[in-house]
Design an enzyme around this catalytic site. Structure first.
Site, PDB file in Angstrom:
ATOM      1  N   TYR A   1      -3.839   7.047   0.394  1.00 53.32           N
ATOM      2  CA  TYR A   1      -2.755   6.068   0.434  1.00 53.32           C
ATOM      3  C   TYR A   1      -3.120   4.885   1.314  1.00 53.32           C
ATOM      4  CZ  TYR A   1       1.974   4.270   0.073  1.00 53.32           C
ATOM      5  OH  TYR A   1       3.058   3.477  -0.210  1.00 53.32           O
TER       6      TYR A   1
ATOM      7  N   GLY B   1       2.986   0.603   5.984  1.00 52.74           N
ATOM      8  CA  GLY B   1       4.134   1.448   5.720  1.00 52.74           C
ATOM      9  C   GLY B   1       3.950   2.927   5.961  1.00 52.74           C
TER      10      GLY B   1
ATOM     11  N   SER C   1       6.804  -2.058  10.433  1.00 52.46           N
ATOM     12  CA  SER C   1       7.251  -1.934   9.052  1.00 52.46           C
ATOM     13  C   SER C   1       8.631  -1.309   8.964  1.00 52.46           C
ATOM     14  CB  SER C   1       6.259  -1.083   8.255  1.00 52.46           C
ATOM     15  OG  SER C   1       6.708  -0.876   6.923  1.00 52.46           O
TER      16      SER C   1
ATOM     17  N   GLN D   1       9.091  -6.298   9.968  1.00 55.15           N
ATOM     18  CA  GLN D   1       8.855  -6.567   8.552  1.00 55.15           C
ATOM     19  C   GLN D   1       9.956  -5.922   7.731  1.00 55.15           C
ATOM     20  OE1 GLN D   1       7.735  -3.808   6.434  1.00 55.15           O
ATOM     21  NE2 GLN D   1       7.868  -5.057   4.590  1.00 55.15           N
TER      22      GLN D   1
ATOM     23  N   TYR E   1      11.437  -4.851   4.040  1.00 52.97           N
ATOM     24  CA  TYR E   1      11.517  -4.658   2.601  1.00 52.97           C
ATOM     25  C   TYR E   1      12.996  -4.783   2.256  1.00 52.97           C
ATOM     26  CZ  TYR E   1       6.730  -2.840   2.368  1.00 52.97           C
ATOM     27  OH  TYR E   1       5.369  -2.700   2.421  1.00 52.97           O
TER      28      TYR E   1
ATOM     29  N   THR F   1       8.820  -9.340   3.244  1.00 48.77           N
ATOM     30  CA  THR F   1       7.776  -9.131   2.248  1.00 48.77           C
ATOM     31  C   THR F   1       8.329  -9.440   0.862  1.00 48.77           C
ATOM     32  OG1 THR F   1       6.615  -7.470   3.554  1.00 48.77           O
ATOM     33  CG2 THR F   1       6.263  -7.419   1.187  1.00 48.77           C
TER      34      THR F   1
ATOM     35  N   ARG G   1      -1.390   1.965  -8.695  1.00 44.65           N
ATOM     36  CA  ARG G   1      -2.329   2.473  -7.706  1.00 44.65           C
ATOM     37  C   ARG G   1      -2.909   3.808  -8.158  1.00 44.65           C
ATOM     38  NH1 ARG G   1       1.653   1.424  -2.471  1.00 44.65           N
ATOM     39  NH2 ARG G   1       1.947  -0.818  -2.813  1.00 44.65           N
TER      40      ARG G   1
ATOM     41  N   LYS H   1       6.401 -13.429   3.731  1.00 43.12           N
ATOM     42  CA  LYS H   1       5.084 -12.789   3.586  1.00 43.12           C
ATOM     43  C   LYS H   1       4.724 -12.635   2.111  1.00 43.12           C
ATOM     44  CE  LYS H   1       2.523  -8.593   4.911  1.00 43.12           C
ATOM     45  NZ  LYS H   1       2.207  -8.013   3.596  1.00 43.12           N
TER      46      LYS H   1
ATOM     47  N   HIS I   1      -1.204  -8.691   0.144  1.00 40.35           N
ATOM     48  CA  HIS I   1      -0.898  -7.284   0.429  1.00 40.35           C
ATOM     49  C   HIS I   1      -2.177  -6.452   0.441  1.00 40.35           C
ATOM     50  CE1 HIS I   1       3.007  -4.941   0.631  1.00 40.35           C
ATOM     51  NE2 HIS I   1       2.092  -4.012   0.853  1.00 40.35           N
TER      52      HIS I   1
ATOM     53  N   SER J   1      -5.164  -9.637   5.162  1.00 35.71           N
ATOM     54  CA  SER J   1      -5.851  -9.171   3.952  1.00 35.71           C
ATOM     55  C   SER J   1      -7.359  -9.328   4.102  1.00 35.71           C
ATOM     56  CB  SER J   1      -5.372  -9.880   2.677  1.00 35.71           C
ATOM     57  OG  SER J   1      -3.988  -9.631   2.457  1.00 35.71           O
TER      58      SER J   1
END
Length: 389
Positions: free
Chosen positions: A45, A100, A129, A151, A153, A179, A188, A260, A284, A316
């Site tokens: 992850y 995260g 996060s 941050q 979400y 974000t 993924r 972001k 990201h 990044s």
């Protein structure tokens, strides 16, 4: 005056007494050690990217086609890496990017606290996060006197969004980092191949499960019906934000709002026109979209569009202190590091992460010294040159 680069003298002199670093000082060895130490589910992850991970790999590799030209006969016996953000003076431009799953990176399940402790020990701000194993209030307290960012979400439920932002402001965070690119997760394969999504297993959801507005959505407390609580989280996660939402976001707090995920200069200009207090250039880390341009290659155009009107943050692909200085040269005001400090947490908790941060700063400091660049302003004036054209 002490410098970050003095770390190498401390290591060399300790070696005269037979003492060697317990953790590596380079990214390649750090990565290899962490891969051997981390559980596969957590490692995949942390390391995984979108699709075939081309963009993720390109993010890191692209730094190699930017070069800096050293200048000689400059007195760099004193270097100044200080930066500023929203009225706060910082000892360096480095910050810890939001991750995260920081909470599950350490063996005790409190990686968020460990990251905050590393921040307090080094003076490197943490961008905490929303996805965490420890409440945002406790994370902020563990940061000590070092500034911190929160941050967000953005939840679909406006009351939950407002509550999280209000809690962050009350806790003493210095800004809200929104974000923009994660209202849905990218494809993924590393996680899909083993059906592993930590949040659906109840990990890193503490900020929701301790939030009064979120708890009002539940028939029972999370500990009594965790499956229902996780399902409610999934149903409320990921509001699709548009420019029309900027007024609402600004109304939630007196704190600065940083957006972001901005990668296009036109988006940067529009964000500022809509009230954004900071621009955060990031793709990201290649985790959300594949097939794109390396983030560092998009930074100069965004920085030019901003032209000093608001701070430019960047992450990044940062793997070294050299990368940090190159990002400054290409227009960033603050530079976020992610995966390296995550590896440090896995290997040594707060001390491991602090070691990684100090090594990054030492390399950055020494690069400036050798290149004849005593300040970050000098780094920006010198710039960087594409070497593959």
């Amino acid at each position: 005056m002490p410098h970050y680069g003095d770390l190498q003298n401390a290591i060399y002199y300790a070696g005269l007494s037979g003492v060697q670093p317990t953790l590596p000082v380079d990214f390649a060895t750090l990565k290899a050690r962490a891969e051997a130490a981390m559980p596969p589910s957590v490692l995949n992850y942390v390391q995984g990217g979108c699709g075939d991970e081309w963009t993720q790999d390109r993010n890191a590799a692209a730094f190699r086609h930017w070069g800096m030209v050293p200048r000689m006969m400059v007195d760099c016996t004193a270097r100044d890496l200080s930066a500023s953000l929203f009225g706060r003076t910082l000892p360096s431009p480095l910050f810890m990017a939001p991750i995260g799953v920081t909470g599950i990176v350490t063996q005790d399940g409190h990686g968020d606290i460990a990251a905050a402790q590393a921040s307090a020990a080094t003076g490197v701000p943490l961008c905490a996060s929303t996805l965490a194993n420890d409440p945002l209030e406790e994370v902020k307290r563990a940061c000590g006197d070092t500034p911190a960012l929160f941050q967000l979400y953005t939840p679909r439920d406006p009351d939950v969004a407002a509550s999280l932002v209000s809690r962050a402001e009350a806790a003493g965070y210095d800004a809200i980092v929104v974000t923009l690119d994660t209202w849905v997760t990218g494809w993924r394969p590393r996680d899909l191949n083993v059906s592993n999504f930590p949040q659906l297993r109840g990990h890193v959801l503490t900020n929701y499960f301790t939030d009064p507005a979120f708890l009002k959505l539940l028939a029972k407390p999370p500990q009594d019906d965790p499956r229902a609580a996780i399902g409610t989280w999934g149903a409320t996660f990921g509001k699709v934000l548009t420019w029309d939402d900027m007024g609402w976001l600004k109304s939630l707090t007196r704190l600065p709002i940083v957006l972001k995920g901005i990668c296009h200069p036109d988006d940067a200009s529009r964000a500022i026109d809509c009230g954004a207090d900071g621009i955060y250039v990031s793709n990201h880390g290649g985790r959300q979209a594949n097939g794109g341009i390396a983030a560092i290659d998009m930074l100069p155009a965004v920085a030019e569009a901003v032209r000093g009107r608001v701070p430019v943050l960047f992450d990044s692909g940062i793997r070294s202190g050299t990368d940090v200085i190159k990002a400054i040269a290409l227009g960033a005001d603050l530079v976020g590091v992610g995966r390296p400090y995550s590896y440090g947490l896995a290997l040594g908790g707060a001390d491991g992460a602090a070691h990684v941060l100090r090594c990054l700063l030492a390399e950055a400091d020494l690069l400036m010294a050798v290149n004849g660049l005593p300040t970050l302003a000098a780094v920006r004036r010198a710039g960087a040159v594409r070497t593959d054209r």
